[in-house]
Design an enzyme around this catalytic site. Structure first.
Site: not given
Ligand SMILES: NC(=O)c1ccc[n+]([C@@H]2O[C@H](COP(=O)([O-])OP(=O)(O)OC[C@H]3O[C@@H](n4cnc5c(N)ncnc54)[C@H](OP(=O)(O)O)[C@@H]3O)[C@@H](O)[C@H]2O)c1
Length: 254
Positions: A15-16, A154, A161
């Protein structure tokens, strides 16, 4: 060069953020997409519109990936809707930002169940469906620098992770000879809804540029999605059990 024409891909947390960017990249490469979300129905619909605008089939499914029953229901939905699955991206993650010393059992379980256990149960539920497809099947998880570095607030997410990366290697061991590739993309800091909530995020975003070695360019969700796309394609058939770091060089910069 990357052609996923008529493949079916499931992206959790589409979704995001990075999940949405990945869903759109898949559609651009020709794949049909299952968009998973847990709370943000409207945002999931926006992702689905982007996929459909690229001429691909799309389905939206609400499922909490920390719940095994939800995962199994989601796979039944994928089976009924598409009848097969070629690519599984375990992207959804959660976990409040807090010190380890203030972490409760509930906090710990929420992070571990969503960030690690989900990959395990998603894979278990997906394998019978994925085995119906020809060619190599692709499973990809999304990790972060917290798997091998210490970052403020974290600890639990970082620990989850590290476990995720290990589980992926062991899944590769169990599934590699059955036509599956299991790999991880480890992303550097990307501005998304979750990182904007990090304490001191402004300073972290500013500091990121001093660590990256790619000029003034910021790491975007699409940069992470591009690596996922590579690991979802036949170009990476001989990449197995690996963690691919996409961070503009920040992890190797002293
Ligand atoms: N952003 C960074 O800097 C970064 C860096 C390294 C790794 N990551 C990893 O990349 C991935 C995505 O991160 P992001 O920053 O893009 O996150 P985000 O924008 O906060 O979006 C989180 C997404 O996960 C969904 N979600 C959360 N809990 C869930 C659950 N229990 N069941 C199903 N869906 C769930 C949310 O759905 P809803 O919208 O419906 O709540 C949303 O679509 C994660 O694994 C994160 O750890 C991110």
């Amino acid at each position: 060069m990357i052609d996923l024409k008529d493949k079916v891909a499931l992206v959790t947390g589409a979704s995001r953020g990075i999940g949405r960017a990945t869903a759109i990249r898949f559609a651009e490469a020709g794949a049909h997409v299952v968009v998973n979300y847990v709370t943000s129905r409207t945002a999931a619909e926006q992702t689905a519109e982007e996929v459909a605008a690229r001429g691909r089939d799309v389905a939206i499914v609400k499922a909490d990936v920390s719940e095994q029953d939800d995962i199994e229901s989601m796979m039944e939905f994928v089976d009924q809707t598409f009848g097969r699955l070629d690519i599984l991206v375990s992207n959804a993650a959660t976990g409040g930002f807090r010190p380890l010393l203030a972490t409760t059992a509930r906090n710990f379980e929420a992070a571990m169940n969503t960030n690690v256990r989900a990959l395990l149960f998603l894979t278990q539920a997906a394998v019978p469906l994925m085995e119906r497809s020809e060619g190599r099947k692709k499973i990809i998880g999304i990790s972060s620098h917290g798997s091998h570095m210490a970052l403020p607030m974290y600890g639990v997410i970082g620990g989850s992770k590290a476990a995720l990366e290990s589980i992926a290697r062991h899944l590769a061991l169990e599934l590699g000879d059955r036509d599956f590739n299991v790999n991880i993309v480890q992303a550097g800091l990307v501005e998304t809804d979750s990182t904007r909530r990090l304490p001191g995020s402004d300073q972290m975003f500013a500091a990121r540029r001093t660590k990256q070695m790619v000029g003034e360019r910021d790491l975007e969700p699409t940069d992470v999605a591009d690596a996922v796309l590579f690991l979802s394609s036949s170009l990476s058939d001989l990449v197995q059990g690996q963690t691919l770091i996409v961070d503009g060089g920040a992890a190797v910069h002293v």
